[in-house]
Design a protein around this motif. Structure first.
Motif, PDB file in Angstrom:
ATOM      1  N   LEU A  71      25.553  45.134  40.552  1.00  0.00           N
ATOM      2  CA  LEU A  71      24.270  45.226  39.844  1.00  0.00           C
ATOM      3  C   LEU A  71      23.833  43.870  39.311  1.00  0.00           C
ATOM      4  O   LEU A  71      22.656  43.505  39.374  1.00  0.00           O
ATOM      5  N   ARG A  72      24.791  43.091  38.789  1.00  0.00           N
ATOM      6  CA  ARG A  72      24.456  41.777  38.251  1.00  0.00           C
ATOM      7  C   ARG A  72      24.048  40.800  39.353  1.00  0.00           C
ATOM      8  O   ARG A  72      23.242  39.887  39.120  1.00  0.00           O
ATOM      9  N   GLY A  73      24.597  40.975  40.531  1.00  0.00           N
ATOM     10  CA  GLY A  73      24.299  40.043  41.615  1.00  0.00           C
ATOM     11  C   GLY A  73      23.017  40.328  42.370  1.00  0.00           C
ATOM     12  O   GLY A  73      22.605  39.536  43.226  1.00  0.00           O
ATOM     13  N   TYR A  74      22.371  41.445  42.064  1.00  0.00           N
ATOM     14  CA  TYR A  74      21.152  41.834  42.776  1.00  0.00           C
ATOM     15  C   TYR A  74      19.932  41.196  42.097  1.00  0.00           C
ATOM     16  O   TYR A  74      19.868  41.115  40.869  1.00  0.00           O
ATOM     17  N   PRO A  75      18.920  40.716  42.857  1.00  0.00           N
ATOM     18  CA  PRO A  75      17.781  40.007  42.250  1.00  0.00           C
ATOM     19  C   PRO A  75      16.731  40.897  41.593  1.00  0.00           C
ATOM     20  O   PRO A  75      15.847  40.406  40.913  1.00  0.00           O
ATOM     21  N   TRP A  76      16.757  42.200  41.795  1.00  0.00           N
ATOM     22  CA  TRP A  76      15.847  43.160  41.161  1.00  0.00           C
ATOM     23  C   TRP A  76      14.367  42.792  41.307  1.00  0.00           C
ATOM     24  O   TRP A  76      13.673  42.547  40.319  1.00  0.00           O
ATOM     25  N   PRO A  77      13.869  42.775  42.541  1.00  0.00           N
ATOM     26  CA  PRO A  77      12.430  42.500  42.718  1.00  0.00           C
ATOM     27  C   PRO A  77      11.529  43.537  42.064  1.00  0.00           C
ATOM     28  O   PRO A  77      10.401  43.238  41.689  1.00  0.00           O
ATOM     29  N   GLY A  78      12.024  44.764  41.902  1.00  0.00           N
ATOM     30  CA  GLY A  78      11.234  45.806  41.237  1.00  0.00           C
ATOM     31  C   GLY A  78      11.525  45.949  39.760  1.00  0.00           C
ATOM     32  O   GLY A  78      11.003  46.848  39.100  1.00  0.00           O
ATOM     33  N   ASN A  79      12.390  45.074  39.233  1.00  0.00           N
ATOM     34  CA  ASN A  79      12.683  44.997  37.805  1.00  0.00           C
ATOM     35  C   ASN A  79      13.238  46.310  37.230  1.00  0.00           C
ATOM     36  O   ASN A  79      13.972  47.008  37.921  1.00  0.00           O
ATOM     37  N   VAL A  80      12.887  46.639  35.986  1.00  0.00           N
ATOM     38  CA  VAL A  80      13.493  47.790  35.313  1.00  0.00           C
ATOM     39  C   VAL A  80      13.158  49.091  36.049  1.00  0.00           C
ATOM     40  O   VAL A  80      13.982  50.003  36.121  1.00  0.00           O
ATOM     41  N   ARG A  81      11.948  49.182  36.609  1.00  0.00           N
ATOM     42  CA  ARG A  81      11.582  50.390  37.352  1.00  0.00           C
ATOM     43  C   ARG A  81      12.520  50.594  38.542  1.00  0.00           C
ATOM     44  O   ARG A  81      12.938  51.715  38.847  1.00  0.00           O
ATOM     45  N   GLU A  82      12.881  49.507  39.233  1.00  0.00           N
ATOM     46  CA  GLU A  82      13.807  49.616  40.356  1.00  0.00           C
ATOM     47  C   GLU A  82      15.202  49.978  39.867  1.00  0.00           C
ATOM     48  O   GLU A  82      15.911  50.765  40.509  1.00  0.00           O
ATOM     49  N   LEU A  83      15.624  49.421  38.728  1.00  0.00           N
ATOM     50  CA  LEU A  83      16.927  49.785  38.161  1.00  0.00           C
ATOM     51  C   LEU A  83      16.993  51.280  37.873  1.00  0.00           C
ATOM     52  O   LEU A  83      18.008  51.933  38.166  1.00  0.00           O
ATOM     53  N   GLN A  84      15.929  51.842  37.330  1.00  0.00           N
ATOM     54  CA  GLN A  84      15.895  53.284  37.073  1.00  0.00           C
ATOM     55  C   GLN A  84      16.074  54.069  38.370  1.00  0.00           C
ATOM     56  O   GLN A  84      16.845  55.027  38.428  1.00  0.00           O
ATOM     57  N   SER A  85      15.366  53.653  39.412  1.00  0.00           N
ATOM     58  CA  SER A  85      15.455  54.352  40.701  1.00  0.00           C
ATOM     59  C   SER A  85      16.860  54.252  41.284  1.00  0.00           C
ATOM     60  O   SER A  85      17.417  55.241  41.785  1.00  0.00           O
ATOM     61  N   VAL A  86      17.459  53.067  41.214  1.00  0.00           N
ATOM     62  CA  VAL A  86      18.809  52.866  41.754  1.00  0.00           C
ATOM     63  C   VAL A  86      19.815  53.755  41.031  1.00  0.00           C
ATOM     64  O   VAL A  86      20.670  54.402  41.653  1.00  0.00           O
ATOM     65  N   LEU A  87      19.725  53.816  39.704  1.00  0.00           N
ATOM     66  CA  LEU A  87      20.683  54.617  38.943  1.00  0.00           C
ATOM     67  C   LEU A  87      20.493  56.110  39.205  1.00  0.00           C
ATOM     68  O   LEU A  87      21.473  56.861  39.268  1.00  0.00           O
ATOM     69  N   LYS A  88      19.250  56.554  39.354  1.00  0.00           N
ATOM     70  CA  LYS A  88      19.032  57.962  39.685  1.00  0.00           C
ATOM     71  C   LYS A  88      19.651  58.306  41.040  1.00  0.00           C
ATOM     72  O   LYS A  88      20.312  59.343  41.190  1.00  0.00           O
ATOM     73  N   GLN A  89      19.429  57.447  42.046  1.00  0.00           N
ATOM     74  CA  GLN A  89      20.014  57.693  43.364  1.00  0.00           C
ATOM     75  C   GLN A  89      21.534  57.726  43.289  1.00  0.00           C
ATOM     76  O   GLN A  89      22.188  58.577  43.910  1.00  0.00           O
ATOM     77  N   ALA A  90      22.108  56.778  42.523  1.00  0.00           N
ATOM     78  CA  ALA A  90      23.564  56.717  42.417  1.00  0.00           C
ATOM     79  C   ALA A  90      24.125  57.952  41.715  1.00  0.00           C
ATOM     80  O   ALA A  90      25.159  58.488  42.128  1.00  0.00           O
ATOM     81  N   LEU A  91      23.448  58.423  40.668  1.00  0.00           N
ATOM     82  CA  LEU A  91      23.927  59.606  39.961  1.00  0.00           C
ATOM     83  C   LEU A  91      23.875  60.842  40.848  1.00  0.00           C
ATOM     84  O   LEU A  91      24.739  61.722  40.756  1.00  0.00           O
TER      85      LEU A  91
END
Length: 484
Positions: free
Chosen positions: A352-372
């Protein structure tokens, strides 16, 4: 649960339509057959949205609307009328009604209007808290979280500007939380009990945006079959949030400038000057200063909007905040998705720390939902992350086999010292959650080969899979005989 109050003396048909659009148990539809009964219900417990008939047996819908706004001006009120050319419905819009619908009500339009009204109601009522650390687990709203220097400056700016009335411009990349900042300014300011309306300028066709903002007169253009009240007139006394204002067409920019200067405008196709009192908060992911220098945005409008600017840093520049955000969203999404993931493995955090997050916090939310949704057990493994972060099928290098026993060590460290009484069984379950999917992936879902590789009976493997809730049979594979 969202609550809709229907104030109508003949509610049966409308109730059926509303119940079809807003099914239980996620929504509750309440009925009041007189204006007085409706006012009593609202005074006792405010609903999320109100559908109000213009013709009631005891009072007119307009009178009820005025009284409802005195109780709570934030409740979106949708007027309902039989008349096809109802001046009363338009007058209701001028006095703060959210929208109006004509009977018999079209289900598709009812769905759209009620859905939008529920969103507006949520924006006004759910707290948008500014917090250096994540709020308590039971916190009902959304939080702007972080303690990096850029976020600290944003918090100070919100505090400085909340009590003022001049425009605010919020800048930052898409997904950084600009709407949350706008809501925090609104909720901490003197207009917190007045309406808050939001409009995305990039989502409205260019030829309709001016009408959406300022309204239009009947016959102003093809399809304008009745007068429309725009957001500036509808939001009188409240706060209007214009997202992606950098995408506003030049003709609308000129009219916007006049509103900011004089708090006055004309509807499209009209000559009457409308006075308004609206606090404007705007947001954009574009560099408006550069755009104004290039002639893509009016410099005079930019200077008016940019009296006070709040900039939100991108997530890739908030490394110290990432773990805090992950912990907050894990707790929040666990409740929403019915999961119990407590931690992320060190390797997962490294991804997670190594990813550049082009979609910022909104993308982080999506990634965590998919992972859960993929996760099994209380620990989030790298394999559960979606492809861009090196999950199944991703481009990142797979985890080294030697690192995987650390997952169990991580679980053991977490649970030793707690009041758990089945650590041995729980640790083995965690081993199975990690091992069995990997082996079945290797055998392409063939359970017989997987059982041979594991050195256990196929029936034992199937019982373990069933106990863990794992379903990994190959597509089209026939059900195997348990007795073999």
């Amino acid at each position: 649960m969202a609550t809709l109050l229907l104030i109508d003396d003949d509610p049966d048909l409308l109730r059926d339509r509303v119940s079809h659009v807003l099914p239980a148990p996620a929504h509750r539809v309440e009925i009041a057959q007189t204006g007085a009964e409706g006012l009593e219900r609202v005074a006792a417990a405010c609903p999320d949205v109100i559908l109000l008939d213009l013709r009631l047996p005891d009072q007119s819908g307009l009178d009820i609307l005025r009284q409802l706004r005195r109780i709570d001006a934030r409740i979106p009120v949708v007027m309902v009328t039989v008349a096809r050319s109802s001046d009363s419905a338009i007058e209701a819009m001028r006095h703060g009604a959210y929208d109006y619908l004509l009977k018999p009500i079209d289900l598709q339009k009812l769905d759209r209007v009620i859905s939008e009204a529920l969103k507006v109601s949520r924006l006004m009522r759910e707290p948008a808290v500014v917090a250096e650390t994540p709020p308590d687990e039971e916190f009902p709203g959304e939080a702007i979280i972080g303690c990096c220097p850029g976020m600290q400056e944003a918090y100070k700016a919100i505090g400085r500007v909340a009590d003022q009335t001049f425009p605010v411009l919020i800048t930052g990349e898409s997904g950084t939380g600009k709407e949350l900042v706008a809501r925090a300014i609104y909720q901490h300011g003197p207009r917190a009990q007045a309406p808050f309306l939001a409009l995305n300028c990039a989502a409205i066709p260019e030829n309709l945006l001016e009408s959406e903002l300022f309204g239009h007169e009947k016959g102003a253009f093809t399809g304008a079959d009745r007068r429309r009240i725009g957001k500036f007139e509808q939001c009188h006394g409240g706060t209007l949030f214009l997202d992606e204002i950098g995408d506003m067409p030049p003709a609308t920019q000129a009219k916007m400038l006049r509103v900011l200067q004089e708090q006055a405008f004309e509807r499209v196709g009209g000559n009457e000057t409308i006075r308004t009192d609206v606090r404007l908060i705007a947001a954009t992911h574009r560099d408006l200063k550069a755009w104004s220098e290039e002639g893509k945005f009016r410099p005079d409008l930019y200077y008016r909007l940019g009296v006070f600017t709040i900039h939100l840093p991108p997530l890739r520049e908030r490394d110290d905040d990432l773990l805090m955000l992950v912990q907050y969203y894990l707790r929040r999404f666990n409740r929403e998705l019915g999961r119990e993931v407590r931690e992320v493995t060190p390797e997962g955090l490294e991804r997670l720390r190594g990813y550049p997050w082009p979609g910022n916090v909104r993308e982080l939310q999506s990634v965590l939902k998919q992972a859960l949704l993929k996760a099994s057990g209380p620990v989030l493994l790298p394999a559960f992350l979606p492809e861009p972060l090196g999950g199944a099928g991703g481009t990142a290098p797979p985890a080294a086999p030697a690192a995987e026993p650390g997952v169990q060590t991580f679980v053991i460290r977490q649970r030793v010292g707690s009041d758990v009484r089945d650590l041995y069984a729980e640790t083995h379950r965690q081993v199975d959650r990690l091992l069995l999917p990997r082996v079945l992936e290797h055998t392409r879902g063939n359970q017989q080969q997987a059982a041979l590789l594991l050195g256990i009976a196929r029936q034992t493997l199937r019982l373990k899979l069933r106990d863990l809730g794992l379903s990994v049979a190959r597509p089209g594979e026939a059900e195997e005989d348990d007795s073999v």
